[in-house]
Scaffold this motif. Structure first.
Motif, PDB file in Angstrom:
ATOM      1  N   GLN A 186       0.784  -1.185  -0.055  1.00  0.00           N
ATOM      2  CA  GLN A 186      -0.013  -0.001   0.037  1.00  0.00           C
ATOM      3  C   GLN A 186       0.751   1.168  -0.052  1.00  0.00           C
ATOM      4  OE1 GLN A 186      -2.522  -0.078   3.347  1.00  0.00           O
ATOM      5  NE2 GLN A 186      -3.873  -1.860   2.636  1.00  0.00           N
ATOM      6  N   ASP A 187       0.352   2.215  -0.653  1.00  0.00           N
ATOM      7  CA  ASP A 187       1.034   3.662  -0.524  1.00  0.00           C
ATOM      8  C   ASP A 187       0.701   4.060   0.826  1.00  0.00           C
ATOM      9  OD1 ASP A 187       1.475   6.401  -0.738  1.00  0.00           O
ATOM     10  OD2 ASP A 187       0.723   6.403  -2.594  1.00  0.00           O
ATOM     11  N   SER A 188       1.969   4.440   1.514  1.00  0.00           N
ATOM     12  CA  SER A 188       1.648   5.005   2.848  1.00  0.00           C
ATOM     13  C   SER A 188       0.675   6.394   2.857  1.00  0.00           C
ATOM     14  CB  SER A 188       2.841   5.366   3.346  1.00  0.00           C
ATOM     15  OG  SER A 188       3.606   6.411   2.765  1.00  0.00           O
ATOM     16  N   SER A 189       0.531   7.024   2.066  1.00  0.00           N
ATOM     17  CA  SER A 189      -0.321   8.332   2.254  1.00  0.00           C
ATOM     18  C   SER A 189      -1.637   7.952   1.835  1.00  0.00           C
ATOM     19  CB  SER A 189       0.037   9.577   1.091  1.00  0.00           C
ATOM     20  OG  SER A 189      -0.122   8.958  -0.211  1.00  0.00           O
ATOM     21  N   ALA A 190      -2.038   6.651   1.118  1.00  0.00           N
ATOM     22  CA  ALA A 190      -3.309   6.243   0.914  1.00  0.00           C
ATOM     23  C   ALA A 190      -3.667   5.198   1.919  1.00  0.00           C
ATOM     24  CB  ALA A 190      -3.539   5.900  -0.515  1.00  0.00           C
ATOM     25  N   SER A 191      -2.966   4.535   2.589  1.00  0.00           N
ATOM     26  CA  SER A 191      -3.301   3.584   3.530  1.00  0.00           C
ATOM     27  C   SER A 191      -4.416   3.994   4.451  1.00  0.00           C
ATOM     28  CB  SER A 191      -1.973   3.133   3.901  1.00  0.00           C
ATOM     29  OG  SER A 191      -1.465   3.845   4.905  1.00  0.00           O
ATOM     30  N   ALA A 192      -4.274   5.048   5.163  1.00  0.00           N
ATOM     31  CA  ALA A 192      -5.209   5.668   6.192  1.00  0.00           C
ATOM     32  C   ALA A 192      -6.358   6.298   5.454  1.00  0.00           C
ATOM     33  CB  ALA A 192      -4.654   6.588   6.888  1.00  0.00           C
ATOM     34  N   THR A 193      -6.450   6.271   4.123  1.00  0.00           N
ATOM     35  CA  THR A 193      -7.732   6.920   3.518  1.00  0.00           C
ATOM     36  C   THR A 193      -8.522   5.848   2.605  1.00  0.00           C
ATOM     37  OG1 THR A 193      -6.377   8.941   3.114  1.00  0.00           O
ATOM     38  CG2 THR A 193      -8.397   8.614   1.808  1.00  0.00           C
ATOM     39  N   LYS A 194      -9.649   5.827   3.066  1.00  0.00           N
ATOM     40  CA  LYS A 194     -10.418   4.802   2.244  1.00  0.00           C
ATOM     41  C   LYS A 194     -11.016   5.446   1.091  1.00  0.00           C
ATOM     42  CE  LYS A 194     -14.739   5.697   4.632  1.00  0.00           C
ATOM     43  NZ  LYS A 194     -15.728   5.396   5.676  1.00  0.00           N
ATOM     44  N   THR A 195     -11.242   4.581  -0.146  1.00  0.00           N
ATOM     45  CA  THR A 195     -11.608   5.003  -1.264  1.00  0.00           C
ATOM     46  C   THR A 195     -13.066   5.696  -1.265  1.00  0.00           C
ATOM     47  OG1 THR A 195     -10.360   3.204  -2.416  1.00  0.00           O
ATOM     48  CG2 THR A 195     -12.346   4.355  -3.712  1.00  0.00           C
ATOM     49  N   VAL A 196     -13.067   6.884  -1.856  1.00  0.00           N
ATOM     50  CA  VAL A 196     -14.332   7.764  -1.644  1.00  0.00           C
ATOM     51  C   VAL A 196     -15.229   7.023  -2.865  1.00  0.00           C
ATOM     52  CG1 VAL A 196     -15.361  10.072  -1.971  1.00  0.00           C
ATOM     53  CG2 VAL A 196     -13.248   9.774  -1.123  1.00  0.00           C
ATOM     54  N   VAL A 197     -16.634   6.840  -2.517  1.00  0.00           N
ATOM     55  CA  VAL A 197     -17.796   6.608  -3.134  1.00  0.00           C
ATOM     56  C   VAL A 197     -18.506   7.524  -3.523  1.00  0.00           C
ATOM     57  CG1 VAL A 197     -19.372   4.565  -3.585  1.00  0.00           C
ATOM     58  CG2 VAL A 197     -17.090   3.931  -2.623  1.00  0.00           C
ATOM     59  N   VAL A 198     -19.042   7.742  -4.686  1.00  0.00           N
ATOM     60  CA  VAL A 198     -19.896   8.977  -4.999  1.00  0.00           C
ATOM     61  C   VAL A 198     -21.402   8.451  -4.225  1.00  0.00           C
ATOM     62  CG1 VAL A 198     -21.285  10.078  -6.639  1.00  0.00           C
ATOM     63  CG2 VAL A 198     -18.936   9.248  -7.147  1.00  0.00           C
ATOM     64  N   GLN A 199     -21.763   9.364  -3.540  1.00  0.00           N
ATOM     65  CA  GLN A 199     -23.146   9.188  -3.042  1.00  0.00           C
ATOM     66  C   GLN A 199     -23.953  10.389  -2.823  1.00  0.00           C
ATOM     67  OE1 GLN A 199     -23.147   6.806   0.799  1.00  0.00           O
ATOM     68  NE2 GLN A 199     -20.831   6.843   0.476  1.00  0.00           N
ATOM     69  N   GLY A 200     -24.389  10.773  -4.313  1.00  0.00           N
ATOM     70  CA  GLY A 200     -25.079  11.965  -4.453  1.00  0.00           C
ATOM     71  C   GLY A 200     -24.151  13.050  -4.924  1.00  0.00           C
ATOM     72  N   ASP A 201     -24.458  14.494  -4.307  1.00  0.00           N
ATOM     73  CA  ASP A 201     -23.712  15.530  -4.645  1.00  0.00           C
ATOM     74  C   ASP A 201     -22.575  15.675  -4.200  1.00  0.00           C
ATOM     75  OD1 ASP A 201     -24.362  16.812  -2.365  1.00  0.00           O
ATOM     76  OD2 ASP A 201     -26.209  17.449  -2.909  1.00  0.00           O
ATOM     77  N   LEU A 202     -21.688  16.746  -4.248  1.00  0.00           N
ATOM     78  CA  LEU A 202     -20.271  17.003  -3.563  1.00  0.00           C
ATOM     79  C   LEU A 202     -20.444  16.604  -1.969  1.00  0.00           C
ATOM     80  CD1 LEU A 202     -18.579  19.822  -5.869  1.00  0.00           C
ATOM     81  CD2 LEU A 202     -17.563  17.702  -5.082  1.00  0.00           C
ATOM     82  N   VAL A 203     -21.519  17.734  -1.587  1.00  0.00           N
ATOM     83  CA  VAL A 203     -21.539  17.727  -0.139  1.00  0.00           C
ATOM     84  C   VAL A 203     -21.901  16.372   0.668  1.00  0.00           C
ATOM     85  CG1 VAL A 203     -22.541  18.840   1.791  1.00  0.00           C
ATOM     86  CG2 VAL A 203     -22.160  20.164  -0.236  1.00  0.00           C
ATOM     87  N   ASP A 204     -22.907  15.667  -0.067  1.00  0.00           N
ATOM     88  CA  ASP A 204     -23.299  14.112   0.322  1.00  0.00           C
ATOM     89  C   ASP A 204     -22.120  13.197   0.345  1.00  0.00           C
ATOM     90  OD1 ASP A 204     -25.911  15.276   0.921  1.00  0.00           O
ATOM     91  OD2 ASP A 204     -26.683  14.700  -0.645  1.00  0.00           O
ATOM     92  N   THR A 205     -21.467  13.415  -0.758  1.00  0.00           N
ATOM     93  CA  THR A 205     -20.468  12.276  -1.019  1.00  0.00           C
ATOM     94  C   THR A 205     -19.362  12.508  -0.012  1.00  0.00           C
ATOM     95  OG1 THR A 205     -20.702  12.218  -3.453  1.00  0.00           O
ATOM     96  CG2 THR A 205     -18.460  11.719  -2.438  1.00  0.00           C
ATOM     97  N   LEU A 206     -19.060  13.923   0.312  1.00  0.00           N
ATOM     98  CA  LEU A 206     -18.039  14.255   1.296  1.00  0.00           C
ATOM     99  C   LEU A 206     -18.587  13.883   3.085  1.00  0.00           C
ATOM    100  CD1 LEU A 206     -17.030  17.953   0.359  1.00  0.00           C
ATOM    101  CD2 LEU A 206     -15.524  15.741   0.413  1.00  0.00           C
ATOM    102  N   LYS A 207     -19.812  13.991   3.280  1.00  0.00           N
ATOM    103  CA  LYS A 207     -20.425  13.627   4.474  1.00  0.00           C
ATOM    104  C   LYS A 207     -20.524  12.216   4.569  1.00  0.00           C
ATOM    105  CE  LYS A 207     -23.302  17.799   5.573  1.00  0.00           C
ATOM    106  NZ  LYS A 207     -24.628  18.174   5.545  1.00  0.00           N
TER     107      LYS A 207
END
Length: 194
Positions: free
Chosen positions: A24-45
């Motif tokens: 794993q890339d050390s910078s990405a290991s603590a970050t899970k993959t972001v999955v689209v869940q609606g608009d920008l704000v909903d996806t972030l939340k």
């Protein structure tokens, strides 16, 4: 380690859907993959790893803009990126709504800006805050950066704009090249009296 234990370990890792830590890339290991869940704000939340950014968006009344303007690109720092900020800087921003709004808008470009536009390029682009962001895709290894932050997940196309996950908060001036300030006028010569 016996071959049977090694095989069992590999099966266990594969069954969990994980890759060995060494891969794993050390910078990405603590970050899970972001999955689209609606608009920008909903996806972030709903991702659960952008709570600090979402709090800043909500506190500055920018949620409506990010939900309705489909031509925006947001460089989204994770909560881990905010945790790495200098002590007191986040508290200072949270206490000053106008500063927080400028800070959040510095992470926004008023145009769709896909990673293919960054690859091989280096230069300034205007941010939503009215300043500039340094885009840098000139790394020979292929790393894409923005204001010195590495893009760890690119091109998340939400219902209301494009999202790039970054490993650091974008601070105006980090890597940015602004026009030089006007030199200060030379002080008038003084004459000493004996």
């Amino acid at each position: 380690m016996s071959p049977i234990r090694l095989l069992l370990s590999a099966v266990l890792i594969a069954s969990m859907g994980a890759t060995p830590l060494a891969a794993q890339d050390s910078s990405a290991s603590a970050t899970k993959t972001v999955v689209v869940q609606g608009d920008l704000v909903d996806t972030l939340k709903l991702s659960g790893q952008f709570t600090t950014l979402v709090a800043g968006i909500d506190a500055t009344n920018l949620a409506g803009l990010l939900r309705t303007n489909k031509n925006l690109t947001v460089f989204a720092p994770t909560d881990a990126a905010f945790a790495a900020m200098p002590a007191g800087e986040l508290a200072r921003l949270q206490a000053d709504k106008a500063a927080m709004q400028r800070f959040v808008l510095h992470h926004v470009i008023n145009a769709p800006f896909e990673s293919v536009r960054i690859k091989g390029a280096k230069g300034q682009v205007p941010s939503g805050a009215g300043d500039t962001i340094l885009i840098d895709g000139s790394d020979e290894a292929g790393a894409l950066k923005v204001d010195g932050a590495k893009i760890i997940q690119a091109d998340v196309r939400t219902g209301s704009g494009l999202l790039h996950v970054v490993d650091k908060v974008l601070i105006h001036g980090e890597g940015a090249v602004d026009p030089p300030a006007e030199p200060a006028p030379a002080p008038a010569p003084t004459t000493a009296t004996p």
